[in-house]
Design a protein around this motif. Structure first.
Motif, PDB file in Angstrom:
ATOM      1  N   ARG A 122       0.838  -1.200   0.000  1.00 20.76           N
ATOM      2  CA  ARG A 122       0.000   0.000   0.000  1.00 20.76           C
ATOM      3  C   ARG A 122       0.871   1.248   0.000  1.00 20.76           C
ATOM      4  O   ARG A 122       1.863   1.339   0.726  1.00 20.76           O
ATOM      5  N   VAL A 123       0.483   2.207  -0.831  1.00 21.12           N
ATOM      6  CA  VAL A 123       1.169   3.485  -0.928  1.00 21.12           C
ATOM      7  C   VAL A 123       0.171   4.597  -0.639  1.00 21.12           C
ATOM      8  O   VAL A 123      -1.037   4.374  -0.594  1.00 21.12           O
ATOM      9  N   GLU A 124       0.677   5.804  -0.464  1.00 20.60           N
ATOM     10  CA  GLU A 124      -0.190   6.935  -0.139  1.00 20.60           C
ATOM     11  C   GLU A 124      -0.277   7.879  -1.323  1.00 20.60           C
ATOM     12  O   GLU A 124       0.736   8.365  -1.833  1.00 20.60           O
ATOM     13  N   MET A 125      -1.502   8.146  -1.759  1.00 21.09           N
ATOM     14  CA  MET A 125      -1.750   9.063  -2.859  1.00 21.09           C
ATOM     15  C   MET A 125      -1.954  10.469  -2.300  1.00 21.09           C
ATOM     16  O   MET A 125      -1.599  10.760  -1.162  1.00 21.09           O
ATOM     17  N   ARG A 126      -2.521  11.344  -3.108  1.00 17.09           N
ATOM     18  CA  ARG A 126      -2.806  12.705  -2.634  1.00 17.09           C
ATOM     19  C   ARG A 126      -3.877  12.673  -1.546  1.00 17.09           C
ATOM     20  O   ARG A 126      -4.694  11.761  -1.489  1.00 17.09           O
ATOM     21  N   ASN A 127      -3.858  13.665  -0.705  1.00 15.47           N
ATOM     22  CA  ASN A 127      -4.873  13.846   0.338  1.00 15.47           C
ATOM     23  C   ASN A 127      -4.920  12.692   1.334  1.00 15.47           C
ATOM     24  O   ASN A 127      -5.951  12.436   1.954  1.00 15.47           O
ATOM     25  N   GLY A 128      -3.807  11.969   1.462  1.00 15.59           N
ATOM     26  CA  GLY A 128      -3.738  10.911   2.459  1.00 15.59           C
ATOM     27  C   GLY A 128      -4.441   9.626   2.091  1.00 15.59           C
ATOM     28  O   GLY A 128      -4.547   8.724   2.924  1.00 15.59           O
ATOM     29  N   VAL A 129      -4.938   9.509   0.874  1.00 16.83           N
ATOM     30  CA  VAL A 129      -5.622   8.287   0.433  1.00 16.83           C
ATOM     31  C   VAL A 129      -4.593   7.186   0.213  1.00 16.83           C
ATOM     32  O   VAL A 129      -3.587   7.394  -0.477  1.00 16.83           O
ATOM     33  N   THR A 130      -4.829   6.018   0.801  1.00 16.89           N
ATOM     34  CA  THR A 130      -3.918   4.896   0.568  1.00 16.89           C
ATOM     35  C   THR A 130      -4.488   3.988  -0.514  1.00 16.89           C
ATOM     36  O   THR A 130      -5.703   3.863  -0.681  1.00 16.89           O
ATOM     37  N   GLU A 131      -3.583   3.348  -1.239  1.00 10.37           N
ATOM     38  CA  GLU A 131      -4.001   2.500  -2.358  1.00 10.37           C
ATOM     39  C   GLU A 131      -3.037   1.341  -2.517  1.00 10.37           C
ATOM     40  O   GLU A 131      -1.836   1.471  -2.235  1.00 10.37           O
ATOM     41  N   ARG A 132      -3.569   0.205  -2.952  1.00  8.61           N
ATOM     42  CA  ARG A 132      -2.722  -0.941  -3.263  1.00  8.61           C
ATOM     43  C   ARG A 132      -2.029  -0.726  -4.601  1.00  8.61           C
ATOM     44  O   ARG A 132      -2.606  -0.167  -5.536  1.00  8.61           O
ATOM     45  N   ALA A 133      -0.819  -1.234  -4.691  1.00  9.13           N
ATOM     46  CA  ALA A 133      -0.072  -1.099  -5.939  1.00  9.13           C
ATOM     47  C   ALA A 133      -0.789  -1.772  -7.096  1.00  9.13           C
ATOM     48  O   ALA A 133      -0.690  -1.315  -8.245  1.00  9.13           O
ATOM     49  N   ASP A 134      -1.532  -2.844  -6.804  1.00 10.22           N
ATOM     50  CA  ASP A 134      -2.180  -3.566  -7.901  1.00 10.22           C
ATOM     51  C   ASP A 134      -3.398  -2.838  -8.465  1.00 10.22           C
ATOM     52  O   ASP A 134      -4.037  -3.327  -9.394  1.00 10.22           O
ATOM     53  N   ARG A 135      -3.743  -1.667  -7.914  1.00 16.11           N
ATOM     54  CA  ARG A 135      -4.840  -0.900  -8.473  1.00 16.11           C
ATOM     55  C   ARG A 135      -4.337   0.359  -9.192  1.00 16.11           C
ATOM     56  O   ARG A 135      -5.141   1.138  -9.706  1.00 16.11           O
ATOM     57  N   LEU A 136      -3.029   0.557  -9.244  1.00 13.80           N
ATOM     58  CA  LEU A 136      -2.505   1.771  -9.870  1.00 13.80           C
ATOM     59  C   LEU A 136      -2.665   1.755 -11.393  1.00 13.80           C
ATOM     60  O   LEU A 136      -2.808   2.809 -12.005  1.00 13.80           O
ATOM     61  N   ALA A 137      -2.667   0.565 -11.992  1.00 14.38           N
ATOM     62  CA  ALA A 137      -2.898   0.505 -13.443  1.00 14.38           C
ATOM     63  C   ALA A 137      -4.307   0.964 -13.777  1.00 14.38           C
ATOM     64  O   ALA A 137      -4.518   1.699 -14.753  1.00 14.38           O
ATOM     65  N   LEU A 138      -5.291   0.553 -12.965  1.00 15.04           N
ATOM     66  CA  LEU A 138      -6.661   1.017 -13.194  1.00 15.04           C
ATOM     67  C   LEU A 138      -6.756   2.522 -12.946  1.00 15.04           C
ATOM     68  O   LEU A 138      -7.446   3.234 -13.677  1.00 15.04           O
ATOM     69  N   ARG A 139      -6.081   3.009 -11.919  1.00 12.32           N
ATOM     70  CA  ARG A 139      -6.064   4.447 -11.655  1.00 12.32           C
ATOM     71  C   ARG A 139      -5.515   5.203 -12.865  1.00 12.32           C
ATOM     72  O   ARG A 139      -6.060   6.233 -13.272  1.00 12.32           O
ATOM     73  N   ARG A 140      -4.433   4.711 -13.425  1.00 11.94           N
ATOM     74  CA  ARG A 140      -3.834   5.369 -14.587  1.00 11.94           C
ATOM     75  C   ARG A 140      -4.757   5.279 -15.803  1.00 11.94           C
ATOM     76  O   ARG A 140      -4.939   6.261 -16.542  1.00 11.94           O
ATOM     77  N   LEU A 141      -5.345   4.124 -16.013  1.00 12.86           N
ATOM     78  CA  LEU A 141      -6.256   3.954 -17.147  1.00 12.86           C
ATOM     79  C   LEU A 141      -7.425   4.926 -17.049  1.00 12.86           C
ATOM     80  O   LEU A 141      -7.833   5.526 -18.050  1.00 12.86           O
ATOM     81  N   ALA A 142      -7.953   5.112 -15.844  1.00  7.63           N
ATOM     82  CA  ALA A 142      -9.062   6.044 -15.664  1.00  7.63           C
ATOM     83  C   ALA A 142      -8.650   7.474 -15.978  1.00  7.63           C
ATOM     84  O   ALA A 142      -9.414   8.232 -16.592  1.00  7.63           O
ATOM     85  N   GLU A 143      -7.448   7.850 -15.571  1.00  8.01           N
ATOM     86  CA  GLU A 143      -6.963   9.198 -15.895  1.00  8.01           C
ATOM     87  C   GLU A 143      -6.943   9.407 -17.402  1.00  8.01           C
ATOM     88  O   GLU A 143      -7.389  10.444 -17.918  1.00  8.01           O
ATOM     89  N   ILE A 144      -6.413   8.444 -18.115  1.00  6.64           N
ATOM     90  CA  ILE A 144      -6.292   8.584 -19.574  1.00  6.64           C
ATOM     91  C   ILE A 144      -7.670   8.612 -20.229  1.00  6.64           C
ATOM     92  O   ILE A 144      -7.964   9.494 -21.046  1.00  6.64           O
ATOM     93  N   GLU A 145      -8.520   7.652 -19.892  1.00  2.37           N
ATOM     94  CA  GLU A 145      -9.815   7.544 -20.560  1.00  2.37           C
ATOM     95  C   GLU A 145     -10.701   8.759 -20.272  1.00  2.37           C
ATOM     96  O   GLU A 145     -11.313   9.329 -21.189  1.00  2.37           O
ATOM     97  N   LEU A 146     -10.793   9.179 -19.014  1.00  2.33           N
ATOM     98  CA  LEU A 146     -11.695  10.276 -18.669  1.00  2.33           C
ATOM     99  C   LEU A 146     -11.157  11.615 -19.174  1.00  2.33           C
ATOM    100  O   LEU A 146     -11.925  12.454 -19.667  1.00  2.33           O
ATOM    101  N   HIS A 147      -9.852  11.822 -19.080  1.00  2.00           N
ATOM    102  CA  HIS A 147      -9.305  13.081 -19.583  1.00  2.00           C
ATOM    103  C   HIS A 147      -9.259  13.117 -21.111  1.00  2.00           C
ATOM    104  O   HIS A 147      -9.232  14.211 -21.703  1.00  2.00           O
ATOM    105  N   HIS A 148      -9.251  11.951 -21.749  1.00  2.00           N
ATOM    106  CA  HIS A 148      -9.403  11.921 -23.207  1.00  2.00           C
ATOM    107  C   HIS A 148     -10.755  12.537 -23.575  1.00  2.00           C
ATOM    108  O   HIS A 148     -10.860  13.343 -24.513  1.00  2.00           O
ATOM    109  N   ILE A 149     -11.776  12.179 -22.810  1.00  5.41           N
ATOM    110  CA  ILE A 149     -13.095  12.799 -23.008  1.00  5.41           C
ATOM    111  C   ILE A 149     -13.010  14.303 -22.789  1.00  5.41           C
ATOM    112  O   ILE A 149     -13.557  15.106 -23.561  1.00  5.41           O
TER     113      ILE A 149
END
Length: 243
Positions: A122-149
């Motif tokens: 587990r790592v710490e993202m912005r605003n103190g949110v913790t996240e598992r490393a195995d969900r960072l690919a989905l986090r990145r994919l969401a950034e790309i897909e939603l900001h593409h819109i």
């Protein structure tokens, strides 16, 4: 039936493919179009592209943290994050494209270097949110897909890959908005009969049942659509707090 979220693959192939689609769209623009407003208030298309490049590096930092067990902040600070986006927003298109390509390659390399035994770290993202490393690919994919819109170049909700909308709807329901005090209890129902519960859990009221395609639900929950295509059986569609 009750929906059971699948594990999102740790492989970053989907991230690479989404990046390629984004680069195709960006490549059709020019320097003048880059300076025009995006669909995000206050941001030009250049701001969106600059943010996407810096986000790739930020998530690479978290993957490095997960690999080395040495704290590596996502961003040096919120002020530094905002300053980097402002600094890079007005660059020529060619500079944006190169930066997107190179930062995407760094993210891919950082993910590829993470040993199997570290994906649960587990790592710490912005605003103190913790996240598992195995969900960072989905986090990145969401950034790309939603900001593409958000670029406003014709990439719309109905063009999102179905596997992404299903996986991201899982994330929004089970993680992002689960127990959120500013969102009433919801039951999200998709055409295949899958049901996802999210929102407040501290009341006795029955959840508001919201039915619609996964892409439409994702669009509503992320502020990319007004929910006009969703069915609430006559109940008012609740407001959604910002991501």
């Amino acid at each position: 039936m009750t929906h059971t979220p699948p594990d999102f693959p740790r492989d970053t192939a989907a991230v690479r493919e989404a990046t390629d689609r984004l680069l195709v769209s960006a490549g059709k623009l020019d320097d003048e179009a880059i300076a025009e407003p995006s669909l995000l208030p206050g941001w030009t298309r250049g701001h969106v592209l600059a943010h996407l490049a810096r986000n790739a590096d930020a998530l690479s930092n978290l993957l490095t943290w997960a690999r080395t067990d040495v704290r590596t902040p996502m961003y040096a600070s919120d002020t530094a994050r905002d300053a980097d986006i402002e600094r890079d927003a007005d660059r020529p298109l060619a500079d944006h494209v190169k930066d997107l390509q190179e930062s995407a390659a760094r993210f891919d390399a950082a993910a590829g270097a993470l040993p199997d035994g570290r994906w649960a770290y587990r790592v710490e993202m912005r605003n103190g949110v913790t996240e598992r490393a195995d969900r960072l690919a989905l986090r990145r994919l969401a950034e790309i897909e939603l900001h593409h819109i958000d670029l406003g170049v014709g990439y719309t909700l109905d063009r999102l890959p179905a596997f992404f909308t299903e996986a991201y709807l899982d994330f929004l329901a089970a993680v992002k908005f689960a127990g959120h005090r500013d969102l009433p209890a919801l039951e999200l129902v998709t055409p295949d009969g899958s049901r996802r519960r999210t929102g407040r859990t501290d009341g006795d009221a029955a959840p508001v049942v919201v039915t619609g395609a996964a892409a439409d639900l994702v669009g509503w929950l992320t502020g990319r659509a007004d929910g006009g295509g969703l069915d609430t059986a006559g109940s008012p569609l609740p407001g959604v707090p910002p991501l």
